[in-house]
Design a protein around this motif. Structure first.
Motif, PDB file in Angstrom:
ATOM      1  N   ILE A   1      -6.312  12.762 -17.415  1.00  0.00           N
ATOM      2  CA  ILE A   1      -6.083  13.936 -16.578  1.00  0.00           C
ATOM      3  C   ILE A   1      -4.605  14.268 -16.458  1.00  0.00           C
ATOM      4  CG2 ILE A   1      -5.870  12.749 -14.343  1.00  0.00           C
ATOM      5  CD1 ILE A   1      -7.755  14.938 -13.196  1.00  0.00           C
ATOM      6  N   HIS A   2      -3.734  13.298 -16.692  1.00  0.00           N
ATOM      7  CA  HIS A   2      -2.292  13.540 -16.588  1.00  0.00           C
ATOM      8  C   HIS A   2      -1.736  14.276 -17.797  1.00  0.00           C
ATOM      9  CE1 HIS A   2      -1.881  11.206 -12.934  1.00  0.00           C
ATOM     10  NE2 HIS A   2      -2.546  10.212 -13.493  1.00  0.00           N
ATOM     11  N   THR A   3      -2.470  14.285 -18.919  1.00  0.00           N
ATOM     12  CA  THR A   3      -1.983  14.949 -20.141  1.00  0.00           C
ATOM     13  C   THR A   3      -3.109  15.753 -20.780  1.00  0.00           C
ATOM     14  OG1 THR A   3      -2.471  12.901 -21.376  1.00  0.00           O
ATOM     15  CG2 THR A   3      -0.198  13.220 -20.606  1.00  0.00           C
ATOM     16  N   PRO A   4      -3.654  16.758 -20.097  1.00  0.00           N
ATOM     17  CA  PRO A   4      -4.793  17.486 -20.659  1.00  0.00           C
ATOM     18  C   PRO A   4      -4.472  18.207 -21.963  1.00  0.00           C
ATOM     19  CG  PRO A   4      -3.907  18.626 -18.732  1.00  0.00           C
ATOM     20  CD  PRO A   4      -3.250  17.281 -18.782  1.00  0.00           C
ATOM     21  N   TRP A   5      -3.208  18.626 -22.164  1.00  0.00           N
ATOM     22  CA  TRP A   5      -2.834  19.331 -23.388  1.00  0.00           C
ATOM     23  C   TRP A   5      -2.902  18.441 -24.619  1.00  0.00           C
ATOM     24  CZ3 TRP A   5       0.498  17.768 -19.585  1.00  0.00           C
ATOM     25  CH2 TRP A   5       1.441  16.794 -19.939  1.00  0.00           C
ATOM     26  N   ALA A   6      -2.962  17.108 -24.397  1.00  0.00           N
ATOM     27  CA  ALA A   6      -3.005  16.175 -25.527  1.00  0.00           C
ATOM     28  C   ALA A   6      -4.431  15.870 -25.967  1.00  0.00           C
ATOM     29  CB  ALA A   6      -2.285  14.877 -25.150  1.00  0.00           C
ATOM     30  N   LEU A   7      -5.428  16.368 -25.242  1.00  0.00           N
ATOM     31  CA  LEU A   7      -6.819  16.101 -25.599  1.00  0.00           C
ATOM     32  C   LEU A   7      -7.259  17.019 -26.740  1.00  0.00           C
ATOM     33  CD1 LEU A   7      -8.436  15.764 -22.041  1.00  0.00           C
ATOM     34  CD2 LEU A   7      -7.641  13.940 -23.566  1.00  0.00           C
ATOM     35  N   ASN A   8      -8.196  16.540 -27.519  1.00  0.00           N
ATOM     36  CA  ASN A   8      -8.712  17.384 -28.595  1.00  0.00           C
ATOM     37  C   ASN A   8      -9.680  18.422 -28.035  1.00  0.00           C
ATOM     38  OD1 ASN A   8     -11.337  16.161 -28.341  1.00  0.00           O
ATOM     39  ND2 ASN A   8     -10.648  14.474 -29.661  1.00  0.00           N
ATOM     40  N   SER A   9     -10.028  19.383 -28.849  1.00  0.00           N
ATOM     41  CA  SER A   9     -10.845  20.507 -28.388  1.00  0.00           C
ATOM     42  C   SER A   9     -12.210  20.048 -27.894  1.00  0.00           C
ATOM     43  CB  SER A   9     -11.000  21.537 -29.497  1.00  0.00           C
ATOM     44  OG  SER A   9     -11.545  20.940 -30.662  1.00  0.00           O
TER      45      SER A   9
ATOM     46  N   THR B   1       0.800  -1.224   0.000  1.00  0.00           N
ATOM     47  CA  THR B   1       0.000   0.000   0.000  1.00  0.00           C
ATOM     48  C   THR B   1       0.832   1.274   0.000  1.00  0.00           C
ATOM     49  OG1 THR B   1      -0.109   0.093   2.433  1.00  0.00           O
ATOM     50  CG2 THR B   1      -1.800  -1.211   1.302  1.00  0.00           C
ATOM     51  N   ARG B   2       2.143   1.163   0.163  1.00  0.00           N
ATOM     52  CA  ARG B   2       2.969   2.324   0.498  1.00  0.00           C
ATOM     53  C   ARG B   2       2.992   3.407  -0.576  1.00  0.00           C
ATOM     54  NH1 ARG B   2       6.187  -1.127  -2.176  1.00  0.00           N
ATOM     55  NH2 ARG B   2       8.039  -0.311  -3.263  1.00  0.00           N
ATOM     56  N   ASN B   3       2.639   3.080  -1.806  1.00  0.00           N
ATOM     57  CA  ASN B   3       2.663   4.071  -2.874  1.00  0.00           C
ATOM     58  C   ASN B   3       1.322   4.758  -3.079  1.00  0.00           C
ATOM     59  OD1 ASN B   3       5.435   3.843  -3.742  1.00  0.00           O
ATOM     60  ND2 ASN B   3       4.898   1.795  -4.433  1.00  0.00           N
ATOM     61  N   GLY B   4       0.428   4.608  -2.099  1.00  0.00           N
ATOM     62  CA  GLY B   4      -0.843   5.316  -2.173  1.00  0.00           C
ATOM     63  C   GLY B   4      -0.642   6.817  -2.080  1.00  0.00           C
ATOM     64  N   LEU B   5      -1.714   7.558  -2.337  1.00  0.00           N
ATOM     65  CA  LEU B   5      -1.617   9.010  -2.346  1.00  0.00           C
ATOM     66  C   LEU B   5      -2.718   9.691  -1.541  1.00  0.00           C
ATOM     67  CD1 LEU B   5      -0.804   9.471  -6.150  1.00  0.00           C
ATOM     68  CD2 LEU B   5       0.780   9.836  -4.253  1.00  0.00           C
ATOM     69  N   VAL B   6      -3.814   9.005  -1.301  1.00  0.00           N
ATOM     70  CA  VAL B   6      -4.966   9.632  -0.654  1.00  0.00           C
ATOM     71  C   VAL B   6      -5.273   8.905   0.651  1.00  0.00           C
ATOM     72  CG1 VAL B   6      -7.407  10.233  -0.892  1.00  0.00           C
ATOM     73  CG2 VAL B   6      -5.912  10.311  -2.897  1.00  0.00           C
TER      74      VAL B   6
ATOM     75  N   ASN C   1      -6.008   6.238 -12.274  1.00  0.00           N
ATOM     76  CA  ASN C   1      -7.331   6.786 -12.561  1.00  0.00           C
ATOM     77  C   ASN C   1      -7.387   8.295 -12.374  1.00  0.00           C
ATOM     78  OD1 ASN C   1     -10.083   6.237 -13.336  1.00  0.00           O
ATOM     79  ND2 ASN C   1     -10.674   6.752 -11.222  1.00  0.00           N
ATOM     80  N   GLY C   2      -6.278   8.867 -11.903  1.00  0.00           N
ATOM     81  CA  GLY C   2      -6.222  10.321 -11.743  1.00  0.00           C
ATOM     82  C   GLY C   2      -6.898  10.849 -10.492  1.00  0.00           C
ATOM     83  N   ASP C   3      -7.193   9.972  -9.517  1.00  0.00           N
ATOM     84  CA  ASP C   3      -7.937  10.425  -8.331  1.00  0.00           C
ATOM     85  C   ASP C   3      -7.177  11.475  -7.530  1.00  0.00           C
ATOM     86  OD1 ASP C   3      -9.989   8.689  -8.972  1.00  0.00           O
ATOM     87  OD2 ASP C   3      -9.196   7.055  -7.729  1.00  0.00           O
ATOM     88  N   TYR C   4      -5.848  11.299  -7.424  1.00  0.00           N
ATOM     89  CA  TYR C   4      -5.059  12.242  -6.639  1.00  0.00           C
ATOM     90  C   TYR C   4      -5.021  13.617  -7.312  1.00  0.00           C
ATOM     91  CZ  TYR C   4      -1.093  14.208  -4.086  1.00  0.00           C
ATOM     92  OH  TYR C   4      -0.292  15.006  -3.323  1.00  0.00           O
ATOM     93  N   VAL C   5      -4.794  13.635  -8.614  1.00  0.00           N
ATOM     94  CA  VAL C   5      -4.799  14.904  -9.342  1.00  0.00           C
ATOM     95  C   VAL C   5      -6.169  15.549  -9.255  1.00  0.00           C
ATOM     96  CG1 VAL C   5      -4.522  15.988 -11.605  1.00  0.00           C
ATOM     97  CG2 VAL C   5      -2.976  14.156 -10.898  1.00  0.00           C
ATOM     98  N   ARG C   6      -7.218  14.741  -9.407  1.00  0.00           N
ATOM     99  CA  ARG C   6      -8.580  15.275  -9.359  1.00  0.00           C
ATOM    100  C   ARG C   6      -8.892  15.877  -7.987  1.00  0.00           C
ATOM    101  NH1 ARG C   6     -10.163  10.998 -11.500  1.00  0.00           N
ATOM    102  NH2 ARG C   6      -9.715  11.631 -13.642  1.00  0.00           N
TER     103      ARG C   6
END
Length: 462
Positions: free
Chosen positions: A399-407, A240-245, A380-385
């Motif tokens: 969520i880790h690469t929002p600049w790569a999403l289309n308009s 579990t040690r690499n958890g974030l929340v 799943n991006g929960d920590y960033v969210r």
């Protein structure tokens, strides 16, 4: 030895396993445990103008000082508190008391702390007072390492770990007496300053924090009791040690370790006791493995001195000798210490250099890949969210690469790059192979160490 011993406490704010206090109790008639709020720690950084000690870290320090005073009072002593440079405060006490026979402290490893020690030596030399020093910040004692002199310390952690585990022993903890020697007559304990006295405002605790804990030895020992004995969470630490929340995914010891509120040797003894009475597995071993990383970076600081702070760094593995590279961003990284409750100069700088590919690493040209790490540890991006609400509308790992999403995807998520969320300052070419990639299932047993700038010496920090 008779007379009065001044025990200068710095990053050793505990009564248990404290060799400075232990020595003084058997060596002097009167003991003055002393903590100084050094004004140099409250200055701004010379390059960026950030406070060296931010509000969260200062609050944790104040809590730790208050707790140690309460602990010592229960044992018939107290913690004397002063505002000022330690070398000046000690000089004033020596002059005031006239009975000081020794000044004792734990030695540190890096330059600012060593400068203070040099100032103390000069003061004591001028007044004919003995200096008594100890080493007490690591799991393995400096003098017990199979590498003498320290210049022989391996430049690769694995080589260090294997040698220490096979050839060195952890010294037993020291028990503090139930009743302590009194202060010297005429010494006032002094007031513990407030946040406002030290130029800071009391920070607001964010309910999202993964560390809602208070400073001090009492809280540190309670955390160990909870994580080891009350919940058995330590038995699944490696998984579990690499958890974030949340609070329970790791030990959370690092802020207390950074101020010396808990002894690494005490943690070691409790692990061994747990293994004997409950279970021994990879998780219980991994707590010690992480403590060894903490030891290692402290010994690296002893070996290389000021060079770990240089803009042109640094050391690599033995067959290559000294690797000289420019370290862009190192100063930016150092400014982030203001937000770290668990700031530890050796662990933080050692890990930042490792992450930048210019520290202790057998692999040449390592670069920290933020996108890969995000997918590995926050798939799943929960920590960033949780912490970046501007991106909450983006689903999954995108969520880790929002600049790569289309308009269209950005519009659906309510994100306008450059307005509601900034464009990336730089995009590294190696990120491209991870964009639009689904996070793979995590094999916890095979994961590499995560980014230590966020968690310092692995998840003992978190």
């Amino acid at each position: 030895m008779s007379g009065t011993a001044i025990c200068l406490l710095r990053c050793d704010l505990r009564a248990h396993d404290n060799q400075v206090l232990h020595w003084a109790q058997s060596s002097a008639d009167f003991v003055v445990p002393l903590y100084c709020f050094d004004p140099r720690h409250l200055l701004l950084t010379h390059r960026c103008g950030f406070p060296k000690t931010g509000p969260h870290r200062l609050r944790f320090l104040l809590e730790s000082v208050k707790d140690l005073r309460e602990t010592l009072k229960k044992k018939g002593s107290t913690l004397v508190v002063r505002k000022g440079k330690p070398e000046d405060v000690v000089r004033d006490l020596i002059t005031q008391l006239g009975s000081v026979s020794a000044v004792a402290f734990h030695e540190e490893a890096t330059q600012e702390e060593l400068d203070v020690e040099q100032g103390l030596r000069q003061v004591c030399s001028q007044h004919g007072v003995k200096i008594q020093t100890f080493w007490g910040s690591t799991l393995y004692h400096r003098d017990d390492l199979p590498f003498r002199p320290i210049a022989r310390l391996p430049d690769v952690y694995t080589h260090f770990r294997k040698a220490v585990e096979s050839e060195a022993k952890v010294r037993p903890t020291l028990r503090m007496a139930d009743q302590l020697k009194p202060l010297a007559p005429g010494v006032e304990e002094g007031c513990i300053p407030t946040m406002e006295d030290l130029g800071q405002k009391d920070p607001v605790t964010d309910p999202r924090t993964a560390f809602p804990c208070s400073g001090g030895e009492t809280q540190a020992l309670m955390r160990l009791q909870y994580y080891f004995w009350d919940t058995n969470l330590v038995a699944s630490y490696k998984e579990t040690r690499n958890g974030l929340v949340g609070m329970d995914y790791s030990t959370k010891f690092a802020p207390w370790l950074a101020l010396g509120c808990i002894s690494p040797r005490y943690i070691y003894e409790q692990i061994r006791k747990y293994e004997k009475e409950r279970t021994a597995n990879q998780s219980t071993y991994w707590v010690l493995f992480e403590l060894l990383w903490r030891d290692y970076f402290r010994f690296v600081a002893l070996k290389y001195g000021r060079r770990i702070f240089s803009l042109r760094v640094v050391y690599s593995f033995p067959q290559q000798g000294f690797k000289v590279k420019r370290s862009p961003g190192k100063r930016t990284l150092s400014s982030s210490t203001v937000g770290k409750v668990d700031y530890d100069v050796c662990s933080n700088y050692g890990n930042w250099l490792y992450s930048a590919g210019i520290g202790n690493d057998p692999r040449d040209n390592r670069k920290f890949n933020m996108i890969k790490q995000g997918l590995d540890y926050d798939g799943n991006g929960d920590y960033v969210r949780l912490w970046v609400p501007e991106l909450q509308g983006i689903k999954g790992a995108d969520i880790h690469t929002p600049w790569a999403l289309n308009s269209a995807a950005l519009a659906q998520a309510g994100v306008t790059l450059g307005e509601t969320y900034p464009q990336p300052v730089v995009t590294a070419p190696e990120w491209s192979r991870h964009i639009n990639q689904r996070p793979r299932p995590i094999d916890r047993g095979r994961l590499q160490r995560t980014f230590f700038n966020c968690i310092s010496y692995s998840t003992l920090e978190k």
